[in-house]
Design a protein around this motif. Structure first.
Motif, mmCIF file in Angstrom:
data_model
loop_
_atom_site.group_PDB
_atom_site.id
_atom_site.type_symbol
_atom_site.label_atom_id
_atom_site.label_comp_id
_atom_site.label_asym_id
_atom_site.label_seq_id
_atom_site.Cartn_x
_atom_site.Cartn_y
_atom_site.Cartn_z
ATOM 1 N N THR B 8 -101.270 -0.111 -21.287
ATOM 2 C CA THR B 8 -100.939 -1.537 -21.307
ATOM 3 C C THR B 8 -101.823 -2.237 -22.328
ATOM 4 O O THR B 8 -102.941 -1.814 -22.587
ATOM 5 C CB THR B 8 -101.215 -2.184 -19.931
ATOM 6 O OG1 THR B 8 -102.517 -1.786 -19.488
ATOM 7 C CG2 THR B 8 -100.201 -1.762 -18.910
ATOM 8 N N ARG B 37 -95.084 -8.564 -19.502
ATOM 9 C CA ARG B 37 -95.776 -7.779 -20.534
ATOM 10 C C ARG B 37 -95.203 -6.374 -20.524
ATOM 11 O O ARG B 37 -94.936 -5.798 -19.476
ATOM 12 C CB ARG B 37 -97.289 -7.733 -20.270
ATOM 13 C CG ARG B 37 -97.938 -9.092 -20.544
ATOM 14 C CD ARG B 37 -99.410 -9.110 -20.258
ATOM 15 N NE ARG B 37 -100.246 -8.517 -21.288
ATOM 16 C CZ ARG B 37 -100.601 -9.116 -22.422
ATOM 17 N NH1 ARG B 37 -100.166 -10.331 -22.686
ATOM 18 N NH2 ARG B 37 -101.383 -8.512 -23.300
ATOM 19 N N GLN B 38 -94.987 -5.836 -21.730
ATOM 20 C CA GLN B 38 -94.440 -4.484 -21.789
ATOM 21 C C GLN B 38 -95.539 -3.487 -22.107
ATOM 22 O O GLN B 38 -96.413 -3.732 -22.943
ATOM 23 C CB GLN B 38 -93.346 -4.387 -22.868
ATOM 24 C CG GLN B 38 -92.924 -2.926 -23.069
ATOM 25 C CD GLN B 38 -91.542 -2.728 -23.606
ATOM 26 O OE1 GLN B 38 -90.946 -3.628 -24.173
ATOM 27 N NE2 GLN B 38 -91.017 -1.534 -23.426
ATOM 28 N N GLY B 39 -95.476 -2.353 -21.448
ATOM 29 C CA GLY B 39 -96.408 -1.271 -21.738
ATOM 30 C C GLY B 39 -95.659 0.013 -21.994
ATOM 31 O O GLY B 39 -94.439 0.027 -22.121
ATOM 32 N N LYS B 40 -96.407 1.117 -22.063
ATOM 33 C CA LYS B 40 -95.792 2.420 -22.271
ATOM 34 C C LYS B 40 -96.133 3.319 -21.108
ATOM 35 O O LYS B 40 -97.124 3.123 -20.410
ATOM 36 C CB LYS B 40 -96.319 3.038 -23.577
ATOM 37 C CG LYS B 40 -95.740 2.375 -24.815
ATOM 38 C CD LYS B 40 -96.356 2.921 -26.074
ATOM 39 C CE LYS B 40 -97.724 2.300 -26.320
ATOM 40 N NZ LYS B 40 -98.304 2.700 -27.613
#
Lengths: 81, 81
Positions: B8, B37-40
């Motif tokens: 993140t 929020r975008q994460g992987k």
């Protein structure tokens, strides 16, 4: 109230990005890796006026309708206070 | 043995992709969203010959050295049998 949405490719769907990462880390010397798959992760902060039940319902709907492509992806939703 | 790595953006680091998603879902009629929020997310399948301790160490090293950019990102590792 925070909802976490995890989106992963369904089993059997080709993941070229994961394969590229696997190839790269193997070139860097990491061993014993059978497979790497990449997914997406979203943290959704919801207004505190929304209760846990509605937060989960909203996050599930967003995951299904916007964040994941249900034809090729699975999703998982977690809600925490 | 499967390791899961969540990456993140650190708090305070601008997330234009997350903001774009937030804007889109709000246009689609979803309300009460304070932030997205975008994460992987990575699923690493390790050979069964590797025990849990070594699996965690390998996944932590991969997360630190390859999967995350420690200047702007945090990571979390989970290992399951």
């Amino acid at each position: 109230m925070k909802a976490k949405v995890y989106v992963t490719l369904k089993a059997g769907v080709l993941d070229p990005q994961g394969k590229a990462i696997q190839h790269s880390v193997e070139l860097l010397g990491y061993g014993g890796i059978a497979d790497i798959r990449q997914g997406k992760y979203f943290e959704i902060a919801l207004d505190d006026s929304i209760d846990q039940e509605h937060a989960r319902a909203a996050a599930e709907r967003m995951a299904r309708e916007v964040l994941a492509n249900p034809i090729i992806e699975d999703y998982r939703v977690e809600v925490e206070a």
